[in-house]
Design a protein around this motif. Structure first.
Motif, PDB file in Angstrom:
ATOM      1  N   LEU A 301     -27.606 -23.039 -44.526  1.00 57.66           N
ATOM      2  CA  LEU A 301     -27.520 -24.127 -43.832  1.00 57.66           C
ATOM      3  C   LEU A 301     -26.363 -24.217 -42.964  1.00 57.66           C
ATOM      4  O   LEU A 301     -26.351 -25.084 -41.817  1.00 57.66           O
ATOM      5  CB  LEU A 301     -27.575 -25.609 -44.880  1.00 57.66           C
ATOM      6  N   ARG A 302     -25.049 -23.784 -43.420  1.00 55.59           N
ATOM      7  CA  ARG A 302     -23.808 -23.901 -42.650  1.00 55.59           C
ATOM      8  C   ARG A 302     -24.038 -22.972 -41.084  1.00 55.59           C
ATOM      9  O   ARG A 302     -23.554 -23.384 -40.148  1.00 55.59           O
ATOM     10  CB  ARG A 302     -22.821 -23.198 -43.562  1.00 55.59           C
ATOM     11  N   MET A 303     -24.600 -21.847 -41.227  1.00 57.20           N
ATOM     12  CA  MET A 303     -24.796 -21.236 -40.070  1.00 57.20           C
ATOM     13  C   MET A 303     -25.756 -21.819 -38.969  1.00 57.20           C
ATOM     14  O   MET A 303     -25.428 -21.967 -37.870  1.00 57.20           O
ATOM     15  CB  MET A 303     -25.543 -19.736 -40.196  1.00 57.20           C
ATOM     16  N   ARG A 304     -26.804 -22.616 -39.661  1.00 53.12           N
ATOM     17  CA  ARG A 304     -27.547 -23.395 -38.654  1.00 53.12           C
ATOM     18  C   ARG A 304     -26.849 -24.601 -38.116  1.00 53.12           C
ATOM     19  O   ARG A 304     -27.012 -24.915 -36.835  1.00 53.12           O
ATOM     20  CB  ARG A 304     -28.813 -24.080 -39.358  1.00 53.12           C
ATOM     21  N   ALA A 305     -26.096 -25.289 -38.816  1.00 49.74           N
ATOM     22  CA  ALA A 305     -25.149 -26.405 -38.361  1.00 49.74           C
ATOM     23  C   ALA A 305     -24.153 -25.810 -37.316  1.00 49.74           C
ATOM     24  O   ALA A 305     -23.995 -26.614 -36.282  1.00 49.74           O
ATOM     25  CB  ALA A 305     -24.528 -26.950 -39.617  1.00 49.74           C
ATOM     26  N   LEU A 306     -23.531 -24.641 -37.437  1.00 43.02           N
ATOM     27  CA  LEU A 306     -22.473 -24.273 -36.545  1.00 43.02           C
ATOM     28  C   LEU A 306     -23.156 -23.675 -35.210  1.00 43.02           C
ATOM     29  O   LEU A 306     -22.471 -23.979 -34.318  1.00 43.02           O
ATOM     30  CB  LEU A 306     -22.012 -23.041 -37.306  1.00 43.02           C
ATOM     31  N   GLU A 307     -24.516 -23.366 -35.558  1.00 44.71           N
ATOM     32  CA  GLU A 307     -25.311 -23.100 -34.192  1.00 44.71           C
ATOM     33  C   GLU A 307     -25.255 -24.435 -33.413  1.00 44.71           C
ATOM     34  O   GLU A 307     -25.122 -24.254 -32.132  1.00 44.71           O
ATOM     35  CB  GLU A 307     -26.577 -22.455 -34.452  1.00 44.71           C
ATOM     36  N   LEU A 338     -18.172 -30.140 -36.060  1.00 44.28           N
ATOM     37  CA  LEU A 338     -18.869 -29.953 -37.513  1.00 44.28           C
ATOM     38  C   LEU A 338     -18.495 -30.813 -38.390  1.00 44.28           C
ATOM     39  O   LEU A 338     -19.155 -31.843 -38.994  1.00 44.28           O
ATOM     40  CB  LEU A 338     -19.031 -28.739 -37.959  1.00 44.28           C
ATOM     41  N   GLN A 339     -17.077 -31.032 -38.417  1.00 42.65           N
ATOM     42  CA  GLN A 339     -16.288 -32.263 -39.371  1.00 42.65           C
ATOM     43  C   GLN A 339     -16.731 -33.733 -38.949  1.00 42.65           C
ATOM     44  O   GLN A 339     -16.761 -34.449 -39.591  1.00 42.65           O
ATOM     45  CB  GLN A 339     -14.826 -31.939 -39.440  1.00 42.65           C
ATOM     46  N   GLN A 340     -17.030 -33.910 -37.565  1.00 43.56           N
ATOM     47  CA  GLN A 340     -17.419 -35.249 -36.910  1.00 43.56           C
ATOM     48  C   GLN A 340     -18.781 -35.514 -37.397  1.00 43.56           C
ATOM     49  O   GLN A 340     -19.141 -36.661 -37.135  1.00 43.56           O
ATOM     50  CB  GLN A 340     -17.331 -35.142 -35.369  1.00 43.56           C
ATOM     51  N   TRP A 341     -19.682 -34.390 -37.930  1.00 47.19           N
ATOM     52  CA  TRP A 341     -21.091 -34.745 -38.050  1.00 47.19           C
ATOM     53  C   TRP A 341     -21.267 -36.035 -39.255  1.00 47.19           C
ATOM     54  O   TRP A 341     -20.422 -36.099 -40.352  1.00 47.19           O
ATOM     55  CB  TRP A 341     -21.783 -33.532 -38.661  1.00 47.19           C
ATOM     56  N   GLY A 342     -22.076 -36.915 -39.001  1.00 49.44           N
ATOM     57  CA  GLY A 342     -22.535 -37.740 -39.993  1.00 49.44           C
ATOM     58  C   GLY A 342     -23.542 -37.380 -40.815  1.00 49.44           C
ATOM     59  O   GLY A 342     -24.173 -36.116 -40.649  1.00 49.44           O
ATOM     60  N   ARG A 343     -24.215 -38.259 -41.494  1.00 49.66           N
ATOM     61  CA  ARG A 343     -25.197 -37.880 -42.706  1.00 49.66           C
ATOM     62  C   ARG A 343     -26.519 -37.664 -41.856  1.00 49.66           C
ATOM     63  O   ARG A 343     -27.024 -36.579 -42.286  1.00 49.66           O
ATOM     64  CB  ARG A 343     -25.612 -38.951 -43.667  1.00 49.66           C
ATOM     65  N   GLN A 344     -26.989 -38.206 -40.895  1.00 54.75           N
ATOM     66  CA  GLN A 344     -28.349 -38.067 -39.979  1.00 54.75           C
ATOM     67  C   GLN A 344     -28.067 -36.748 -39.556  1.00 54.75           C
ATOM     68  O   GLN A 344     -29.278 -35.919 -39.365  1.00 54.75           O
ATOM     69  CB  GLN A 344     -28.286 -39.074 -39.048  1.00 54.75           C
ATOM     70  N   TRP A 346     -26.530 -33.684 -40.495  1.00 56.55           N
ATOM     71  CA  TRP A 346     -26.760 -32.855 -41.537  1.00 56.55           C
ATOM     72  C   TRP A 346     -28.289 -32.971 -42.055  1.00 56.55           C
ATOM     73  O   TRP A 346     -28.773 -31.820 -42.566  1.00 56.55           O
ATOM     74  CB  TRP A 346     -25.744 -33.019 -42.826  1.00 56.55           C
ATOM     75  N   GLU A 347     -28.736 -34.263 -42.271  1.00 53.44           N
ATOM     76  CA  GLU A 347     -30.133 -34.237 -42.767  1.00 53.44           C
ATOM     77  C   GLU A 347     -31.060 -33.665 -41.697  1.00 53.44           C
ATOM     78  O   GLU A 347     -31.997 -32.960 -42.125  1.00 53.44           O
ATOM     79  CB  GLU A 347     -30.600 -35.778 -42.813  1.00 53.44           C
ATOM     80  N   SER A 348     -30.891 -33.614 -40.450  1.00 55.60           N
ATOM     81  CA  SER A 348     -31.740 -33.034 -39.355  1.00 55.60           C
ATOM     82  C   SER A 348     -31.757 -31.698 -39.589  1.00 55.60           C
ATOM     83  O   SER A 348     -32.606 -31.081 -39.560  1.00 55.60           O
ATOM     84  CB  SER A 348     -31.361 -33.490 -37.991  1.00 55.60           C
ATOM     85  N   VAL A 349     -30.521 -31.064 -39.677  1.00 57.48           N
ATOM     86  CA  VAL A 349     -30.547 -29.675 -39.852  1.00 57.48           C
ATOM     87  C   VAL A 349     -30.987 -29.302 -41.250  1.00 57.48           C
ATOM     88  O   VAL A 349     -31.760 -28.042 -41.250  1.00 57.48           O
ATOM     89  CB  VAL A 349     -28.653 -29.165 -39.752  1.00 57.48           C
TER      90      VAL A 349
END
Length: 715
Positions: A301-307, A338-344, A346-349
């Motif tokens: 999940l973290r790798m997808r989010a970082l991408e 990534l630290q600025q991301w909200g719940r939505q 993270w839920e999308s990824v």
């Protein structure tokens, strides 16, 4: 029994590199050997290598045919002209075919820039930790450690016999992974990559397959120096018609060669992908053994989010470059985004990760869900569980990030100076509202306001909006809320589509021949009809948007009327500025769309386009005059900063002063005006909304959203 090898502390008192150096050699178990799998892998490697050999055989066959023709079949009697043609034409045709078929082997290609190398003396602690991890897995350490801006990590053989036969390899680490991962996650990723090389013979077979596939793909789909030279000759009007015809014939031969190579690449690629999937499962076992099965899904999940975060930062950085600025630390900016991301976000990824559950035959990697299930089935507790930031593995991580970022810009040939560099906070803060303002915006608008069209304060005094009292305007917006779902996204997509269509409409107006992106001929009637629908001034979505904006304008008017003194004066000044910006926006949008069209037409022209070139140049000159006149009119408005609006917007155009007399350089330089204009509009409106939100709460006006989202109830 503890999973931590003897001598490795379980706590965080010891540095993560020290923990890795305490791993015992050979302490990471290897998965069982699969002789049949290795045999199949080598069989595919041999078959893949036979494909280029078959290609060479085709070339040799053509050459033999030419020799045999002259030895056995060439005419030795008859009419002189026919005999001349019989001796020259076949040899020329076969010779040309052989030369073009051999071109992929010796035509010069663009060399990749030298990577950023982490020297052992530069960071001896991390280097020793990597060597210890390799020893624990049971493989030789990499010959070199390279660093990159990519969100990835890989280990590969060095080119040549030293790699394939000698086993020398390099490790490449994407610093965005380091910036955004924990030490446990990153070390697990490295264990995965080194796990590939624990497969020994299988990895050599895979290396052969990948090299063949890379060679076929690059020759089939990528241009080389010869292709570029031919196209330059074709565009050069001084070369003459004979040269142009020769270039066209040559390009046709190259196209036929590429078609053959593409077929060979697809054959080799599809033949090898299924076995590549099994290699990933084996490497995943090493990752789970080192970092623990429970960490595998979080790492994926973290790798997808970082991408995703990397692409967001890259998009912001490209916009910043239009203003003459560049972020100084791309990996750090990615982690901060990534630290600025909200719940939505993270839920999308996470939804994307959950939906990746089907592995196609030709996929190089298994589906993520299959890999997660495979890792979790091992139930490995992990032998390295340090959750501190992965940056703690390096002696001076910020310096490495700046070095890799500069290397990335050098590869893009960007010309910039130290004063043009900005920090990650400044890049990510562009266009963002302050936390308190953003909270007020969300509470006040409930997601019902978008970017374009703009709010017109004058609508507050016009029917039907003027009929609503303060609470009535909020209640009306609540009633319109369900209809507004997806409204602004649809309008944004329509604007983007109109921007793409504008180029094709301009080419049709100039009666230029062109093809669509899919290679089909354009349909003028359909293109004009679609463009007309995109820019139509009266559509159901636009009518709804204007209705919502008018009610918001009425709601703001009610709030401003309750203010007194300086607060009232400031709010009225903002309303006046918003009215001026609303009036100027349509002209600015049209003019900058014209600038983008000119830029794209200029980029697509060849040097031989004698008819189109002066037309596009004249068009760009007119666009320059229109932008200059518009900026002069914008200077009549003065925001709270005290600087005229036109001059304030030009501050965002970092290349404006260097554009000179070139109208195309000018068009490129003023493209940031649109973002600057919309950013300023949103900031002014948000400041007014924050004031209005406070006024509504003071006077007991119920908001659009009456109830907060219910908290989750435990079963």
């Amino acid at each position: 029994m503890s999973s931590i090898p003897a001598g490795m502390p379980a706590g965080n008192a010891v540095a993560p590199t020290t923990q890795l150096r305490q791993l015992r050699p050979g302490s990471i178990p290897r998965p069982p050997r699969k002789p049949l799998y290795d045999l199949l892998l080598w069989l595919v490697a041999v078959l893949s290598c036979l494909i280029p050999l078959a290609y060479l055989g085709l070339v040799a066959g053509l050459a033999w045919l030419g020799v045999h023709y002259y030895l056995e079949w060439a005419p030795r009697s008859g009419h002189g002209m026919l005999r001349l043609v019989g001796w020259t034409a076949p040899g020329f045709i076969i010779g040309v075919l052989v030369v073009f078929l051999l071109k992929p082997f010796f035509a010069p290609r663009t060399r990749a820039p030298e990577p950023v190398r982490l020297e052992p003396e530069q960071d001896p602690g991390f280097t020793a930790a990597v060597h210890a991890l390799c020893a624990a897995i049971g493989i030789r350490p990499p010959r070199a450690i390279h660093l990159t801006h990519q969100v990835n990590a890989w280990v590969q053989f060095v080119p040549g016999p030293a790699g394939l036969l000698g086993g020398a390899r390099t490790l490449t680490i994407g610093l965005p992974l380091v910036a955004g991962m924990s030490a446990r996650e990153l070390v697990g990723v490295l264990a995965h990559e080194f796990g590939h090389f624990a497969q020994r013979g299988g990895m050599r077979a895979a290396h052969l397959i990948n090299r063949v596939n890379y060679w076929l793909e690059s020759r089939a789909y990528q241009d080389d120096a010869w292709d570029g030279r031919l196209r330059r000759w074709l565009e050069d009007e001084e070369m003459g018609g004979i040269v142009h015809l020769t270039c066209l014939a040559t390009l046709a031969c190259l196209w036929a060669t590429r078609l053959l190579l593409r077929g060979m690449f697809q054959l080799s690629f599809r033949m090898s992908r299924r076995l590549s999937q099994e290699m990933e499962f084996d490497a995943d076992r090493y990752e789970a053994t080192v970092a623990g099965s429970e960490a595998f899904a979080a790492t994926a999940l973290r790798m997808r989010a970082l991408e995703h975060a990397w692409h967001e930062v890259d998009r912001l950085n490209r916009k910043a470059w239009g203003e003459g600025r560049l972020v100084d630390d791309l990996p750090g900016a990615t982690a901060q985004r990534l630290q600025q991301w909200g719940r939505q976000d993270w839920e999308s990824v996470e939804a994307q990760l959950q939906s990746d559950d089907t592995t196609r035959y030709w996929d190089s990697h298994p589906a993520d869900q299959a890999r997660i299930a495979n890792a979790q089935a091992l139930q490995a507790p992990g032998i390295f569980r340090d959750d501190r930031p992965a940056a703690a593995l390096f002696a001076d991580f910020p310096a490495l990030c700046r070095q890799v970022t500069a290397h990335y810009y050098a590869g893009m040939e960007l010309d910039y100076g130290p004063r043009q560099l900005i920090g990650a906070a400044e890049l990510l803060g562009r266009g963002r509202l302050a936390d308190a303002t953003a909270a007020a915006w969300q509470r006040y608008t409930n997601g019902m306001l978008g970017s374009v069209p703009l709010l017109d304060p004058a609508e507050a005094g016009l029917l039907p909006a003027a009929a609503f009292d303060w609470q009535g305007s909020v209640d009306e917006l609540r009633r319109l809320g369900p209809e507004a779902t997806g409204l602004w996204q649809r309008l944004d997509r329509l604007r983007e589509r109109a921007d793409a269509l504008a180029l094709w409409i301009a080419l049709l107006d100039q009666e230029e021949d062109f093809v669509m992106p899919d290679g089909s001929p354009p349909d003028p009637g359909a293109l004009r009809a679609e463009y007309g629908a995109c820019v139509a001034a009266d559509t159901p979505d636009l009518r709804l948007a204007r209705r919502i904006l008018a009610v918001f304008a009425r709601r703001l008017r009610h709030a401003v009327d309750t203010l007194e003194g300086a607060a009232r004066d400031e709010a009225e000044a903002r309303l006046a500025l918003l009215a001026r910006m609303h009036a100027h926006w349509p002209e600015l949008a049209r003019t900058l769309q014209e600038a983008r069209v000119c830029m794209r037409m200029h980029a697509g022209m060849g040097s031989g386009d004698e008819v189109l070139r002066p037309r596009v140049h004249a068009r760009a000159e007119r666009c320059r005059e229109q932008v200059g006149a518009l900026l002069g009119r914008l200077d009549d408005a003065v925001p709270g900063s005290g600087q005229p609006l036109g001059q304030l917007l030009l501050k965002r155009c970092g290349h404006y002063s260097s554009a000179g007399a070139d109208p195309f350089a000018f068009a490129r330089a003023v493209l940031p005006l649109e973002d600057a204009f919309l950013d300023l509009y949103r900031q002014q409106l948000a400041a007014l909304v924050e004031t209005a939100d406070l006024a509504e709460r003071t006077h007991g006006i119920r908001p659009i959203r009456l109830f907060a989202a219910p908290a989750a109830v435990e079963a």
